[in-house]
Write an enzyme that holds these catalytic residues in place. Structure first.
Site, PDB file in Angstrom:
ATOM      1  N   HIS A 142       0.388   5.593  -3.864  1.00 26.68           N
ATOM      2  CA  HIS A 142      -0.712   4.926  -4.562  1.00 26.68           C
ATOM      3  C   HIS A 142      -1.938   4.833  -3.650  1.00 26.68           C
ATOM      4  O   HIS A 142      -1.827   4.570  -2.455  1.00 26.68           O
ATOM      5  CB  HIS A 142      -0.292   3.524  -5.004  1.00 26.68           C
ATOM      6  N   HIS A 143      -3.106   5.047  -4.250  1.00 28.51           N
ATOM      7  CA  HIS A 143      -4.354   5.039  -3.479  1.00 28.51           C
ATOM      8  C   HIS A 143      -4.617   3.680  -2.837  1.00 28.51           C
ATOM      9  O   HIS A 143      -5.357   3.571  -1.853  1.00 28.51           O
ATOM     10  CB  HIS A 143      -5.522   5.413  -4.399  1.00 28.51           C
ATOM     11  N   SER A 144      -4.012   2.616  -3.371  1.00 28.59           N
ATOM     12  CA  SER A 144      -4.184   1.293  -2.767  1.00 28.59           C
ATOM     13  C   SER A 144      -3.470   1.192  -1.422  1.00 28.59           C
ATOM     14  O   SER A 144      -3.845   0.387  -0.572  1.00 28.59           O
ATOM     15  CB  SER A 144      -3.659   0.205  -3.707  1.00 28.59           C
ATOM     16  N   ASN A 318      -7.976   2.156   2.884  1.00 30.75           N
ATOM     17  CA  ASN A 318      -8.980   3.135   2.492  1.00 30.75           C
ATOM     18  C   ASN A 318     -10.251   2.950   3.293  1.00 30.75           C
ATOM     19  O   ASN A 318     -10.708   1.830   3.506  1.00 30.75           O
ATOM     20  CB  ASN A 318      -9.301   2.972   1.000  1.00 30.75           C
TER      21      ASN A 318
END
Length: 469
Positions: A142-144, A318
């Site tokens: 997941h990008h989180s 990120n």
């Protein structure tokens, strides 16, 4: 069961808030391996069994979202004490033919399904039966949890230039072990985070960032206005890529020798990334002409820029900024398209030069903020797109790498598409090749694999245009 908890940065929470069935927010990659000579029929099965025996799982791969405190999203991570590796790591196989189209179909299906938020947000698939006696590994995270740059770097650290080395896995890299952060605390018996303390810590961090951001807003705006040729949001033309999307995905990938791109770069006096963007530009122009859907005005690409420092290169989370690039697709001349791209990217880089990380995020947020309005009924259909597509370039390994004797043949990124942004092209490098992964909305772009042939023709056109006399 959830154990310790930690504050979730706003930049991570956004990816959870933006996710829906139509918009999975995970990133990943497809890796192709050639087994060592003498590998038996149980080689991949043995690898799979070995991975399930892993006893220690890094904290990043034990994190799942804590309970939301409001409709605004998640504010903390919960860290599971035990991870069901048999759920997260899966063994699969292709039909007997093992063609690339079979592999594309499998990855397309897997990439369109959501990760379970009740478990740590990652999965890995070992896929047997790839044509030529090879096997594949598809991973999604997941990008989180981490951005695409971090995910690929973790992958590369599981590999080794020594073919006789033992296979390692991203969730068990001993050198990643580090103390808990200062914002990590024990969870109460009911498994809920200490909300008041979490909010206080988050508020202090946000207040500091907000103050720096406010101070930088005027400087960023003044710089942009002073360089009016910098591409701005909503200047992109409407295209078939900028429509509401469904949840199903289509994936395609291919590799090209790096020396072909390098020769064009040297002859054109451009950067490597400029040539890659020009290669994509020519392919997009031909693809849209084929569909009788080429806009009169040039397409604009959003190009991510890593803001990660050397000290945080392997951290989760990120740290990505963005710039916008005029792709020059209104011109039939590959030389002119490359000139336009080079000028546009130079202006974008000049803008980032000298900005603090927070100021860079302010400018990046201004570029991507319109995507947050995509869920508003009618917004995507009635407003100009902020940009037409995303094109990313993630640096990869420069030497041949191995995984328990298996040679890495290619790494093909699988990224995110969004409402109003139905196409994503992400490239990386593997030793001597440029590896391209293309992800699109299946309903919007049923002929997406045709882009591969157009990429080859576009590179050929660039080679001819800049061939030494």
């Amino acid at each position: 069961m959830g154990g310790a908890v930690g504050i979730m940065p706003v930049t991570d929470s956004v990816f959870l808030l933006a996710e829906s069935r139509e918009h999975p927010m995970h990133v990943g990659s497809l890796e192709i391996f050639t087994p060592p000579e003498g590998a038996g029929p149980d080689y991949v099965s043995d690898l799979y069994a070995k991975f399930l025996e892993t006893e220690v799982v890094d904290e990043v791969f034990r994190k799942r979202p804590g309970h939301p405190v409001s409709s605004l999203g998640y504010l903390w991570w919960s860290v599971d004490e035990d991870v069901d590796l048999e759920y997260h790591v899966r063994h699969s196989a292709l039909p007997v033919s093992g063609r690339s189209t079979d592999l594309f179909a499998l990855v397309s299906r897997l990439h369109g399904t959501l990760l379970d938020r009740h478990r740590p947000l990652w999965e890995m698939y070992l896929v047997e039966g790839v044509e030529g006696g090879r096997f594949a590994v598809y991973t999604k995270t997941h990008h989180s949890l981490m951005d695409g740059v971090t995910a690929l770097r973790l992958l590369h650290r599981t590999l080794d230039p020594d073919p006789d080395s033992e296979a390692r896995v991203p969730w068990n890299l001993p050198e990643r072990a580090r103390p808990r952060t200062a914002h990590t605390a024990a969870a109460p018996a009911n498994g809920l985070a200490p909300v008041p303390a979490a909010l206080l810590v988050a508020a202090r961090g946000l207040a500091g960032d907000a103050a720096e951001a406010a101070a930088g807003v005027w400087r960023v705006a003044r710089t942009v206005l002073g360089q009016r040729s910098v591409a701005l949001p909503f200047e992109a033309p409407r295209s078939i890529f900028n429509v509401p999307i469904g949840g199903a995905r289509r994936f395609a990938s291919q590799s090209w020798p790096l020396d072909r791109i390098a020769r064009v770069r040297d002859e054109a006096d451009a950067s490597f990334n400029d040539v890659v963007l020009a290669m994509c530009s020519g392919a997009l122009r031909a693809f849209l002409l084929e569909l009788d859907a080429l806009p009169e005005d040039p397409l604009v690409a959003m190009v991510p820029v890593s803001l990660r420092t050397a000290e945080r290169i392997d951290a989760g989370g990120n740290s990505v900024g963005v710039t916008l690039c005029n792709l020059g697709t209104d011109s039939p001349d590959p030389v002119e398209r490359l000139r336009v791209i080079r000028a546009s990217m130079s202006e974008g880089k000049a803008l980032f030069h000298g900005l603090t990380p927070v100021e860079a995020l302010v400018w990046s947020a201004a570029n991507i903020a319109p995507l947050g309005l995509a869920p508003v009924p009618g917004f995507v259909r009635l407003t100009p797109p902020p940009f037409n597509l995303i094109i990313s370039n993630v640096p990869g390994p420069r030497e041949p790498l191995y995984w328990q004797g298996s040679r890495l043949e290619g790494v093909y990124p699988t990224s995110v598409v969004l409402d109003g942004q139905a196409l994503n092209i992400t490239v990386t490098t593997t030793a001597g090749s440029l590896d391209v992964g293309i992800v699109g909305c299946r309903r919007t772009l049923p002929t997406l694999p045709r882009l591969l042939a157009h990429l080859e023709q576009s590179l050929t056109d660039l080679e001819k245009a800049f061939a030494p006399e």
